[in-house]
Design a protein around this motif. Structure first.
Motif, PDB file in Angstrom:
ATOM      1  N   TYR B 165       0.848  -1.197   0.000  1.00 27.41           N
ATOM      2  CA  TYR B 165       0.000   0.000   0.000  1.00 27.41           C
ATOM      3  C   TYR B 165       0.876   1.237   0.000  1.00 27.41           C
ATOM      4  CZ  TYR B 165      -4.242  -2.539   1.330  1.00 27.41           C
ATOM      5  OH  TYR B 165      -5.334  -3.355   1.361  1.00 27.41           O
ATOM      6  N   VAL B 166       0.262   2.349  -0.333  1.00 31.79           N
ATOM      7  CA  VAL B 166       0.927   3.619  -0.064  1.00 31.79           C
ATOM      8  C   VAL B 166       0.554   4.044   1.352  1.00 31.79           C
ATOM      9  CG1 VAL B 166       1.161   6.014  -0.727  1.00 31.79           C
ATOM     10  CG2 VAL B 166       0.905   4.251  -2.481  1.00 31.79           C
ATOM     11  N   ARG B 167      -0.761   4.026   1.607  1.00 29.30           N
ATOM     12  CA  ARG B 167      -1.228   4.224   2.987  1.00 29.30           C
ATOM     13  C   ARG B 167      -2.085   3.017   3.339  1.00 29.30           C
ATOM     14  NH1 ARG B 167      -1.404   8.627   0.155  1.00 29.30           N
ATOM     15  NH2 ARG B 167      -0.346  10.538   0.848  1.00 29.30           N
TER      16      ARG B 167
ATOM     17  N   ARG C 109       3.515  11.090  -3.058  1.00 30.89           N
ATOM     18  CA  ARG C 109       2.868  12.268  -3.632  1.00 30.89           C
ATOM     19  C   ARG C 109       1.724  11.832  -4.558  1.00 30.89           C
ATOM     20  NH1 ARG C 109       7.294  14.273  -5.515  1.00 30.89           N
ATOM     21  NH2 ARG C 109       6.975  13.475  -7.625  1.00 30.89           N
ATOM     22  N   ASP C 110       2.043  10.930  -5.474  1.00 36.35           N
ATOM     23  CA  ASP C 110       1.055  10.559  -6.499  1.00 36.35           C
ATOM     24  C   ASP C 110       0.155   9.417  -6.057  1.00 36.35           C
ATOM     25  OD1 ASP C 110       2.697  12.304  -7.679  1.00 36.35           O
ATOM     26  OD2 ASP C 110       3.685  10.843  -9.007  1.00 36.35           O
ATOM     27  N   ASN C 111       0.453   8.895  -4.867  1.00 39.61           N
ATOM     28  CA  ASN C 111      -0.397   7.829  -4.379  1.00 39.61           C
ATOM     29  C   ASN C 111      -0.323   6.591  -5.272  1.00 39.61           C
ATOM     30  OD1 ASN C 111      -2.103   6.600  -2.667  1.00 39.61           O
ATOM     31  ND2 ASN C 111      -3.523   8.340  -2.577  1.00 39.61           N
ATOM     32  N   VAL C 112       0.874   6.300  -5.757  1.00 39.76           N
ATOM     33  CA  VAL C 112       1.076   5.090  -6.556  1.00 39.76           C
ATOM     34  C   VAL C 112       2.037   4.171  -5.810  1.00 39.76           C
ATOM     35  CG1 VAL C 112       1.807   4.140  -8.754  1.00 39.76           C
ATOM     36  CG2 VAL C 112       0.776   6.415  -8.651  1.00 39.76           C
ATOM     37  N   SER C 113       1.650   2.937  -5.633  1.00 34.41           N
ATOM     38  CA  SER C 113       2.493   2.015  -4.874  1.00 34.41           C
ATOM     39  C   SER C 113       3.839   1.828  -5.552  1.00 34.41           C
ATOM     40  CB  SER C 113       1.799   0.666  -4.753  1.00 34.41           C
ATOM     41  OG  SER C 113       0.548   0.832  -4.137  1.00 34.41           O
ATOM     42  N   ILE C 114       4.878   1.618  -4.729  1.00 29.17           N
ATOM     43  CA  ILE C 114       6.171   1.210  -5.267  1.00 29.17           C
ATOM     44  C   ILE C 114       6.076  -0.282  -5.578  1.00 29.17           C
ATOM     45  CG2 ILE C 114       8.640   1.055  -4.815  1.00 29.17           C
ATOM     46  CD1 ILE C 114       8.203   3.143  -2.593  1.00 29.17           C
ATOM     47  N   SER C 115       6.536  -0.671  -6.745  1.00 28.66           N
ATOM     48  CA  SER C 115       6.462  -2.079  -7.109  1.00 28.66           C
ATOM     49  C   SER C 115       7.825  -2.733  -6.937  1.00 28.66           C
ATOM     50  CB  SER C 115       5.985  -2.196  -8.561  1.00 28.66           C
ATOM     51  OG  SER C 115       6.266  -3.486  -9.028  1.00 28.66           O
ATOM     52  N   TRP C 116       8.013  -3.405  -5.801  1.00 31.58           N
ATOM     53  CA  TRP C 116       9.284  -4.054  -5.495  1.00 31.58           C
ATOM     54  C   TRP C 116       9.372  -5.390  -6.221  1.00 31.58           C
ATOM     55  CZ3 TRP C 116      12.515  -1.144  -2.532  1.00 31.58           C
ATOM     56  CH2 TRP C 116      11.946  -0.125  -1.750  1.00 31.58           C
ATOM     57  N   VAL C 117      10.597  -5.842  -6.407  1.00 28.83           N
ATOM     58  CA  VAL C 117      10.806  -7.165  -6.994  1.00 28.83           C
ATOM     59  C   VAL C 117      10.937  -8.172  -5.863  1.00 28.83           C
ATOM     60  CG1 VAL C 117      12.346  -8.600  -8.357  1.00 28.83           C
ATOM     61  CG2 VAL C 117      11.946  -6.223  -9.014  1.00 28.83           C
ATOM     62  N   ARG C 118      10.134  -9.226  -5.948  1.00 29.57           N
ATOM     63  CA  ARG C 118      10.167 -10.236  -4.898  1.00 29.57           C
ATOM     64  C   ARG C 118      11.525 -10.914  -4.868  1.00 29.57           C
ATOM     65  NH1 ARG C 118       6.522 -13.231  -1.792  1.00 29.57           N
ATOM     66  NH2 ARG C 118       4.403 -12.377  -1.841  1.00 29.57           N
ATOM     67  N   VAL C 119      12.097 -11.056  -3.674  1.00 31.15           N
ATOM     68  CA  VAL C 119      13.381 -11.750  -3.538  1.00 31.15           C
ATOM     69  C   VAL C 119      13.135 -13.203  -3.130  1.00 31.15           C
ATOM     70  CG1 VAL C 119      15.522 -11.865  -2.250  1.00 31.15           C
ATOM     71  CG2 VAL C 119      14.627  -9.654  -2.992  1.00 31.15           C
ATOM     72  N   ASN C 120      12.300 -13.386  -2.139  1.00 34.66           N
ATOM     73  CA  ASN C 120      11.979 -14.739  -1.683  1.00 34.66           C
ATOM     74  C   ASN C 120      10.570 -15.107  -2.122  1.00 34.66           C
ATOM     75  OD1 ASN C 120      14.342 -15.535   0.038  1.00 34.66           O
ATOM     76  ND2 ASN C 120      13.814 -13.543   0.932  1.00 34.66           N
ATOM     77  N   ALA C 121      10.478 -15.722  -3.291  1.00 31.66           N
ATOM     78  CA  ALA C 121       9.167 -16.113  -3.815  1.00 31.66           C
ATOM     79  C   ALA C 121       9.006 -17.616  -3.703  1.00 31.66           C
ATOM     80  CB  ALA C 121       9.030 -15.667  -5.264  1.00 31.66           C
ATOM     81  N   LEU C 122       7.976 -18.036  -2.996  1.00 31.89           N
ATOM     82  CA  LEU C 122       7.688 -19.471  -2.900  1.00 31.89           C
ATOM     83  C   LEU C 122       6.785 -19.862  -4.059  1.00 31.89           C
ATOM     84  CD1 LEU C 122       6.964 -19.930   0.891  1.00 31.89           C
ATOM     85  CD2 LEU C 122       8.785 -21.004  -0.405  1.00 31.89           C
ATOM     86  N   PRO C 123       6.834 -21.127  -4.463  1.00 25.32           N
ATOM     87  CA  PRO C 123       5.852 -21.577  -5.454  1.00 25.32           C
ATOM     88  C   PRO C 123       4.448 -21.299  -4.932  1.00 25.32           C
ATOM     89  CG  PRO C 123       7.477 -23.286  -5.057  1.00 25.32           C
ATOM     90  CD  PRO C 123       7.734 -22.207  -4.055  1.00 25.32           C
ATOM     91  N   GLN C 124       3.510 -21.118  -5.860  1.00 25.38           N
ATOM     92  CA  GLN C 124       2.193 -20.635  -5.441  1.00 25.38           C
ATOM     93  C   GLN C 124       1.374 -21.711  -4.738  1.00 25.38           C
ATOM     94  OE1 GLN C 124       1.784 -17.521  -5.622  1.00 25.38           O
ATOM     95  NE2 GLN C 124       3.654 -17.203  -6.779  1.00 25.38           N
TER      96      GLN C 124
END
Lengths: 461, 1098, 229
Positions: B165-167, C109-124
């Protein structure tokens, strides 16, 4: 059964090889089929048909892998149908080859010599066809390796209590041993072909596969030991493989599967259908390639007897199955048998009885056994009958099991048929290639046979 | 995932800024610079002329929007499913070959990606400011899903993104579900629900234990309603004359209309379905004051007309009858299916079942008499079931009434062979024996007079105030809806209507045929339709507004007893739907008020109860989902004996002439659920038909008319005709035909996940439209006898069970039942027999074989999960089936696949018949996985994909399964299900939303089955371990158990001596299926005990 | 008639026989090694992130507790990723205009989430739950490695089933006292630096582990449904 009265007439027929054959003639005749006779129209025509079916198989398999086993008629409760039926049928057919080549070798049965080569070939091709099906019938065939015990990062092994895992070992062993045995047997003949071949390319090819066979004494001793050893290895397989296959059913608790009689009765059935297939192949072959002097009426007669014997065992199996169902007092088994006899699949059951029990009784008569045409027809009928037997065991047992609320029916789709006939296509394709490029009768052993018979005649004279 | 109502973390969603979800992501590239950066809605964005032009050019008039924004959203959309792909999907090679890890990834994306979280944060921000966002995010999500699907096939380790989330909203703990209380309204009756929400996605419906109409139970419709929410076929855009328009345009247009309305709104008409929403009522009153001459009409094809008219007949005014079924020792149902349909049926089932429970030998069984034409669940539960034609029931009622001493000067009507005097007398005596503790219930399918007679009988038996009491109707304004609609049609034809606003309902499809509604409709210049789907009615309206689903909107409604339930949204409108209140607001000039303001505003105006602050009161109400002490008070209404004078109204069908009766469909009701795959695939009780309605008749009648099972026949009645397939219904009365309403809709696309593999179901017919024969004068029993003509064609039914076994004469299904009884699958005894031998259900083999096993027995030191199912309580309503489907992501396979015997339900309701085919006893047997201790499935699996857990579950590890299907062959109970194709829908993005993130979505070629909702078990184990305790009894409720309105399923730890399930299993009635196989199932059954009237024995 | 083959053919034949046998062995081994290799598992490979966040700085140097950002690690299956808000709670004060942090400010500011790259991804199809592991004394670094010294975050474990089973079959090999779970510098007990738990000095992990299993009621869970549903 031979009656003394007909001695004179049958004298000539009762030879395993027609008189007048010398080592040279034998060699010439057999090798010429491969080397000089060339590709005939008849062969091309037959091959074309076989190959067409083989292509059909590939289409069916491609579609199957893309879309899923749903293209077949299977459902819950009938989760196994054609695929497994075909598997058991082909595996069974394989058995005759091994029996003839290995078992009879150890038993020193001379009559095996002229038929063992293509019988073995048949075994290998049949097992190849059979081996396909466990793979095809899986929901996710690309994960087949889960069934193999190999070191993996999941720290998981196959589930060794499951007969399906046993199958993997049984069938792969069977294929390997048969293949080796067949190849070893081929070596001297390949060398012969190499030496008689005119074209460079065939010289090289036959030469390559004959592994530098020179027919030296040491080669011959090793050859003999190897054959005997492999024969020793192969003989138990005749019994073990189909026993394991029968466990797929005997281990389960489905009424109609869960029965101790399965192993012996599957093995007998296997040899039964196997010999039927040998005859189905042998009779046309000897006709087309004028081999009546090597695959004589006596051979047919003996094989007829073997079929009769095994056929009677199979019949006994059916009878015991029915008897036990009632004798055991188990309501589910009783219902299962009644359902086979008068249920929705009654016609299949009675066709099977007719094919496997009624018609083969004709083999009691020498005339039938010694008449290639009759024998051929009977062998076809038995092949069909044995396929139906597996169908009845698998589908008719499953479709009305313990819980009536989940009784169902199985209706084959065109893809079911495509795979069945396609597998025959694969088999025939391989077989056509075999008779075209390899000696379908063991030259070496025939020479040995000639040698022995000559000796006998001298002794007689 | 907590299932324990007490420990449920429930929230009252108030629109406080704190949990405002993030607003719009960067405007899509296509939007360009001049596009507003924060549009209030997708429509506003669409208003940019260039886009309109593009769209108009690109799509047909009734363009579905999903692909439109799909193209708009970011670059990822390139890989988004193409419209045609969504149109008719076939498994494609790469999909078939995907490792299921990759497939699951898309599913989990639906959870981990922020998209749905945003889409979902309940009641965040003003609704209309959010809808566009949600919709787009859903599609962006789809794009990502599709992208990874493509990618991961060729990369070793796909790169996953994780988007925080952002917030972060306060109440959301990522990865933990929340439960919100809300309510769903059908036939104007609200039922309280608890809805499970994962990261803001409503995924599972549960009953609200505190709501009188539910008590924690649910029914098929409630359970399946969540699928409608995500239905991609829902209408998604405002249409004007079939072209894409916008809400703003509509509001403006309504503004003009209001101005244009003359003579105090004489030309204004509102058509709604039955509603009991006080806040909505307030709005309508406001409208009434603004436009005194405007008229409000109500119509619902399967409403409560005859019940209401009956009460008017009996009491001179319309009242609402509330039953106390548990107070009655003797119940007589006059063709009333009160256990599975009608107001309060969930509650009634619970009460009925409470009188069917037997503790040891302690019991106080009630006795149920049912007289009905077609077999229903209620009929199956009856101790004495009388097969009579609907039209003969008035006669029966009259005879019964006289027999209990009510003078009927009008006479008892014609005698009928189907109504034996002996039967009537016996029932009458039984009733009289139980004065004040008996109950007579008339069915909606019966004419008012029968209801009136029922009231009279209850009155004569002094039941009023004991087993039944009366309140004011729960609806806002109870009217005879057929008449209401007739009046509207007349006005329309008279050209008096200038503006008609249709809020919900689908009159063009389901109005009585003789009214000619569609023709009349066209006489109104301005026709507005607001509904979930672009349905038959929308087709003929020049405005169509997508309606908001109840899980998307604020509202309120009264329960069967009048208790107010508040309906709070769990997710902002996914497709930008509008509520009916917002629609009215456009006319009252409140268009700036949000749906939330309208509802909360109303209750604020009402003021809180004494001594409470409104905000607190409101919070508490939202939390509970119920407004305390708002049940309507019982009123005493004197019986007006006038109607007893009148002569019999309905003339019973004579001799052999065929009588045609209509019924709402058991699974898709009046047709409103036609697009719901879960319901379509749920088999109808008794007949077990899926995906179809049928011409139901008894085998005898069929034979008499030379008809066979599956014959495709034409029904002719009153000059109208329709064709459908004959289905032989065992237990159906002779000389009568029953058809179910709701099928044959020509504007219902059908669930998207229908088209499965080759030979999908698109090419097949789904039932027929029975409304064609239904007139306003004879809504339930056709006025004229019906003629049947065999077309000579055959019709394919997909019945879930018996499907291959009902032969032409329809008798072979009997063979199934016969064997079922032979094999002790169903254990039944009469009360007398039970008293004589309480252990009648015990199978001797069970004890003998106990010790026989080659392998050492498992030791269960910790928990040992087990289940017991009380056949005495199960009414076969299918709620468990749908609940399981919803909880465990069970795939819908479509008619064709069902027909091939590939239905995927993990729990099924086996139905068996006993006795004569003419008048059989009927038995239900819910069958989940037995979780055997000696499981035949386990040892045959070559890869160990199904293994035995230390707690006695037969675990099913989908990702290990290679699909040999050996386990299924070896399962004596046939509870395993196989994915013959890629059944789970991976291509429809909106359907990701409905999936339970805690259960793997199974891919093609994988075996699956019930595991006692192991995800719930594990959640409970983790929770208890963290609280340093063991799992409490009833802390884990399986989905089926929680949904069951009858409380027929009990689950728990059988190592715990005091657990309910252990006590159930300790009963003498407890037995296992196929005991002699020594599979030692963990699921056992409590035998059925019937309570026949001794005097009627034999 | 000339010989078809040169005499060297004999040698080649013999050699090739041996070669085939050896080759099969080598291949099998190689494949297994590759599957375990960092190249395949991404172990130690720092994935590129929108913001070069350094655990070494925040955890190692500033000593911020894990739970400050990963808030739900004790409550939920999902450890939780800090909302931009959390970052800004400090970075609205310090480094307020560091270019490196622009994406964070932009997100806020823009209310857009940061999209991180998963480091520890388990199979689904694996259902892992952080809360219970933390509760039972499985330390963060046990699975995530020396996080306090990671400039950019990389994967520490293979996340293979064998890797999970290694602990699930014998938890005593890895458990640590609850008090130590979030200590990024925790060392398993050894003669050099023993671990004190309940006033008892432990120098042997197994001894400590067994004690903890008793106290925390930890069992070796190897049922399939523990992780797969």
């Amino acid at each position: 059964m031979d009656s003394e009265g007909t001695e004179t007439t049958t004298q000539t027929q009762d030879k395993l090889i027609q008189p007048g054959h010398t080592m040279a003639t034998v060699t010439d005749k057999i090798s010429s089929i491969v080397l000089t006779r060339g590709t005939t129209m008849g062969w091309v025509g037959g091959f074309a048909v076989a190959f067409a079916l083989f292509v059909l198989l590939n289409v069916a398999m491609g579609y199957l892998f893309f879309v899923g086993v749903g293209i077949w008629g299977i459902n819950i409760p009938v989760a196994w149908a054609f695929a497994i039926t075909n598997f058991v049928w082909w595996i069974g057919i394989g058995h005759a080859g091994t029996l003839i080549s290995a078992f009879l070798l150890i038993m020193h049965q001379k009559w095996r010599t002229s038929i063992n080569r293509f019988a073995e070939a048949m075994t290998i091709f049949a097992v190849a066809c059979a081996g396909m099906f466990p793979l095809l019938h899986m929901g996710r065939p690309w994960l087949f390796y889960y069934l193999l015990p190999y070191p993996n990062v999941m720290w998981l092994w196959p589930q060794f209590r499951s007969p399906l895992v046993w199958d993997v070992f049984a069938v792969s062993t069977y294929l390997t041993v048969s293949l080796l045995f067949w190849y070893i047997g081929l070596l001297p003949d390949l060398a012969t072909l190499r030496d008689r071949a005119k074209k460079k390319v065939s010289q090289v090819l036959y030469g390559f596969f004959s592994l530098g066979w020179r027919g030296s004494a040491s080669h011959w001793t090793r050859y003999e030991t190897a054959s005997i050893l492999l024969a020793g290895l192969a003989t138990p397989l005749v019994v073990s493989v189909h026993t394991v296959v029968s466990f797929d059913f005997a281990i389960a608790l489905v009424p109609g599967w869960h029965s101790t009689i399965f192993p012996p009765y599957f093995v007998a059935g296997a040899i039964y259908s196997g010999f039927a297939m040998v005859l189905t192949l042998a009779i046309p072959l000897r006709k087309w390639y004028r081999l009546e002097d090597m695959v004589t009426v006596k051979h047919l007669d003996i094989m007829g007897k073997v079929m009769l014997a095994t056929g009677v065992i199979v019949a006994y199996g059916y009878i015991m199955e029915t008897f036990m169902a009632f004798y055991s007092g188990n309501g589910f088994d009783r219902y299962m048998i009644m359902n086979r006899m008068v249920g929705p699949y009654t016609y299949v059951y009675w066709t099977l009885i007719t094919c496997n029990i009624v018609i083969p009784q004709a083999l009691w008569w020498k005339k039938v056994r010694r008449n290639p045409l009759f024998l051929f027809l009977v062998s076809i009928v038995i092949n069909i009958g044995m396929w139906l037997e597996r169908f009845v065991i698998i589908v008719v047992s499953l479709h009305r099991e313990y819980n009536p609320s989940y009784w169902g029916m199985f209706y084959p789709t065109r893809w079911d048929w495509a795979v069945l006939f396609g597998s025959m296509g694969l088999f025939l394709t391989l077989f056509y290639l075999f008779i075209r490029f390899l000696p379908m009768i063991s030259i070496v052993e025939m020479r040995a046979l000639v040698h022995k018979t000559e000796k006998k005649e001298e002794a007689a004279a | 995932m907590s299932s324990d109502p007490n420990s449920i973390h429930r929230k009252a969603a108030g629109p406080n800024p704190a949990d405002a979800a993030p607003t719009a992501p960067a405007a899509p590239s296509a939007a360009g610079k001049d596009a507003p950066r924060e549009w209030r809605s997708i429509e506003e964005y669409h208003n940019t002329p260039e886009f309109r032009a593009a769209l108009e050019g690109e799509f047909s008039a009734d363009a579905q929007l999903p692909d439109a924004p799909g193209r708009l959203t970011s670059s990822a959309a390139a890989q988004a499913p193409k419209p045609e792909a969504e149109e008719t999907w076939r498994p494609r090679p790469w999909e078939a070959w995907l490792r299921d890890a990759d497939l699951q990834q898309q599913m989990r994306l639906a959870d981990s990606s922020s998209a749905l979280e945003k889409a979902a944060a309940p009641s965040a921000a003003p609704q209309d400011a959010k809808d566009g966002i949600n919709r787009r995010d859903l599609l962006k999500l789809a794009a990502v899903g599709a992208a990874t699907a493509g990618l991961s096939a060729c990369t070793i380790l796909p790169t996953e993104h994780i988007v925080p989330y952002v917030r972060q909203p306060e109440e959301i703990i990522p990865g933990k579900p929340l439960f919100y209380a809300t309510a769903m309204t059908m036939q104007g009756v609200a039922t309280g629900l608890l809805v499970e929400s994962h990261m803001g996605r409503p995924t599972k419906i549960e009953g609200n234990p505190e709501h009188p109409g539910s008590l924690g139970g649910t029914d098929v419709f409630l359970q399946a309603s969540v699928l409608d929410l995500y239905d991609p076929n829902r209408s998604q855009t405002v249409l004007r004359d079939g072209r894409i328009s916008s809400w703003q345009d509509f509001v403006a247009e309504m503004g003009n209309q209001r101005a244009a309305l003359t003579a105090k709104g004489a030309g204004l008409r509102i058509l709604t379905q039955t509603t009991s929403s006080p806040s909505f009522g307030a709005q309508l009153r406001k409208l009434q004051t603004q436009f005194p001459n405007a008229k409000w009409h109500q119509y619902e094809p399967c409403g409560l007309d005859s019940a209401r008219e009956g009460s008017r007949l009996a009491f001179g005014r319309m009242v609402n009858a509330v039953y106390r079924v548990d107070q009655a020792n003797v119940i007589v149902s006059l063709e009333s299916d009160f256990l599975v349909s009608g107001p309060g049926h969930v509650r009634y089932t619970r009460e009925f079942a409470s009188r069917r429970s037997i503790e040891g030998t302690k019991q106080n069984l009630n006795r149920l008499y049912t007289a009905e034409s077609m077999p229903t669940s209620t009929g199956a539960m009856a101790d004495h079931r009388l097969r009579v034609r609907s039209s003969e029931i008035e006669g029966l009622a009259r005879q019964l009434a006289t027999a209990i001493g009510i003078a009927l000067p009008g006479g008892t009507g014609a005698e009928s062979a189907n109504v034996p005097e002996k039967w009537v007398q016996a029932v009458a005596r039984d009733l009289l024996k139980n004065r004040g503790a008996s109950l007579v219930i008339a069915g909606e399918g019966q004419p008012p007079i029968v209801h009136a007679l029922a009231h009279a009988m209850n009155d004569a038996l002094q039941n009023v105030g004991k087993t039944v009491y009366y309140t004011d109707p729960v609806e806002l304004s109870p009217v005879n809806q057929t008449e209401s609609l007739r009046e509207l049609v007349n006005d329309l034809n008279a050209g008096q209507v200038t503006l008609l606003m249709i809020l919900g309902g689908n009159p063009v499809y389901d109005a009585p045929v003789d009214l000619g509604f569609q023709a009349a409709l066209m006489k109104a210049p301005v026709r507005v339709h607001c509904g979930l789907y672009k349905d038959e009615t929308a087709e003929w309206c020049n405005w169509h507004i997508p309606a908001a689903h109840y899980l998307e909107s604020w509202g309120d409604g009264r329960a069967y007893d009048g208790t107010i339930g508040i309906q709070q949204p769990l997710i902002a409108p996914i497709y930008g739907g509008k509520t009916y209140q917002e629609m009215i607001a456009t006319l009252t000039g409140d268009e700036e008020l949000s749906n939330h303001d309208l509802v909360k505003g109303y209750w604020q105006a009402q003021g809180p109860p004494k001594g409470q602050k409104f905000e607190e009161f409101w919070e508490v109400t939202l939390y509970n989902g119920v407004m305390t002490n708002t049940a309507l008070p019982a009123i005493s209404v004197p019986l007006s004996h006038g109607f007893l004078q009148q002569a019999p109204t309905s003339s019973p069908a004579q001799g052999k002439e065929l009588e045609l009766t209509f019924r709402p469909d058991p699974t898709i009701f009046d047709g409103r659920f036609a697009n719901n795959g879960w319901l379509q695939e749920t088999s109808k009780p008794i007949t077990r038909i899926t995906w179809d309605n049928a011409v139901l008749m008894s085998p005898a009648t069929a034979a008499e008319h030379g008809l066979n099972h599956r014959d495709y026949v034409t029904l002719r009645c009153g000059g109208r005709e329709v064709s459908g397939g004959v289905f032989l219904a065992i237990g159906h009365v002779d000389h009568a035909v029953t058809v179910h309403l709701g099928y044959g809709r020509w504007r219902a696309p059908g669930p998207p996940h229908l088209i499965i593999g080759p030979g999908g179901t698109k090419d097949r017919q789904f039932g027929f439209n029975a409304y064609v024969l239904r007139t306003s004068t004879a809504p339930w029993i056709a006025g004229a006898p019906v003629q049947i003509e065999n077309t000579g064609k055959k019709y394919e039914f997909a019945a879930e069970e018996h499907q291959w076994l009902i032969d032409n004469k329809g008798v072979e299904s009997d063979d199934v039942s016969v064997n079922a009884f032979k094999r002790d699958l169903v254990q039944v005894a009469t009360l007398e027999e039970f008293k004589r031998d309480p252990n009648f259900a015990q199978v001797p083999e069970a004890q003998e074989t106990k010790s026989l096993s080659l392998y050492p027995n498992y030791q269960y030191t910790g928990y040992a999960w087990g289940m017991a199912i009380d056949l005495n309580k199960c009414v076969g309503c299918n709620a468990c089936v749908v609940a399981c489907t919803s909880e465990n992501n069970v795939a819908t396979v479509g008619k064709d696949q069902v027909d091939r015997g590939r239905v995927m339900h993990w729990i099924r309701i086996d139905t068996y018949f006993h006795g004569a085919v003419e008048a059989p006893e009927m038995y239900f047997e819910p069958l989940p996985c037995m979780q055997c201790e000696n499981a035949p499935c386990e040892y045959v699996c070559p890869v160990g994909a199904t293994t035995h857990s230390s707690e006695g579950l037969n675990d099913m590890t989908y990702n290990r399964c290679v699909g040999t299907r050996y386990c299924s062959n070896n399962c004596p109970y046939k509870v395993r299900r196989f994915n013959f194709y890629l059944y789970s829908d991976y291509t429809t993005p909106s359907l990701y939303g409905v999936r339970n993130p805690n259960v793997t979505v199974r891919s093609r070629g994988v075996m699956e089955k019930c595991t006692y909702c192991v995800q719930r078990i594990n959640a409970a184990k983790i929770r208890s371990a963290e609280e340093n305790r063991t799992v409490r009894d009833l802390e884990v409720l399986t989905a089926c158990q929680q949904a069951c309105p009858a409380g027929a399923i009990m689950f728990g730890n059988i190592n715990d001596k005091n657990a309910h399930v252990t006590r159930w299993k300790a009963q003498s009635r407890n037995y296992v299926l196929l005991a002699d196989l020594n599979t030692r199932p963990r699921t056992t059954y409590l035998a059925r005990v019937r309570n026949p009237n001794p005097e009627m024995a034999g | 008639m000339p010989q078809v083959f040169h005499r060297s053919a004999n040698l080649i034949a013999r050699v090739s026989i041996i070669a085939v046998v050896v080759l099969i062995g080598v291949l099998t081994y190689a494949l297994y090694q590759i599957e375990e290799s960092a190249w395949y598992t991404n172990i130690g490979e720092a994935r590129p992130q929108p913001v070069p966040f350094s655990h070494r700085h925040h955890v190692g140097e500033l000593g911020i507790d894990c739970r400050y950002c990963h808030t739900s690690v004790e409550k939920s299956a999902f450890a939780g990723l800090p909302p931009t808000e959390t970052c800004m709670s400090c970075h609205s004060q310090i480094w307020t205009n560091a270019a490196m942090l622009e994406p964070v400010r932009a997100s806020y500011r823009d209310n857009v989430s940061i999209s991180w790259v998963r480091v520890n991804a388990l199979p689904q199809f694996v259902y892992f739950d952080h809360s219970i592991h933390v509760r039972m004394g499985v330390g963060c670094t046990t699975c995530h490695g020396p996080i306090a010294s990671m400039p950019l975050t990389y994967r520490y474990g293979t996340l293979y089933m064998s890797w999970c089973l290694n602990c699930h079959r014998q938890p005593s090999k890895f458990l640590r006292p609850r008090s130590e779970v979030f200590d990024p510098y925790y060392q398993p007990p050894s003669a050099v630096h023993p671990v004190t738990y309940r006033e008892v000095k432990y120098t042997d992990q197994l001894a400590l582990g067994r004690q903890l299993m008793k106290d925390y009621k930890v069992y070796s869970l190897t049922d399939c449904d523990t992780c797969h549903r």
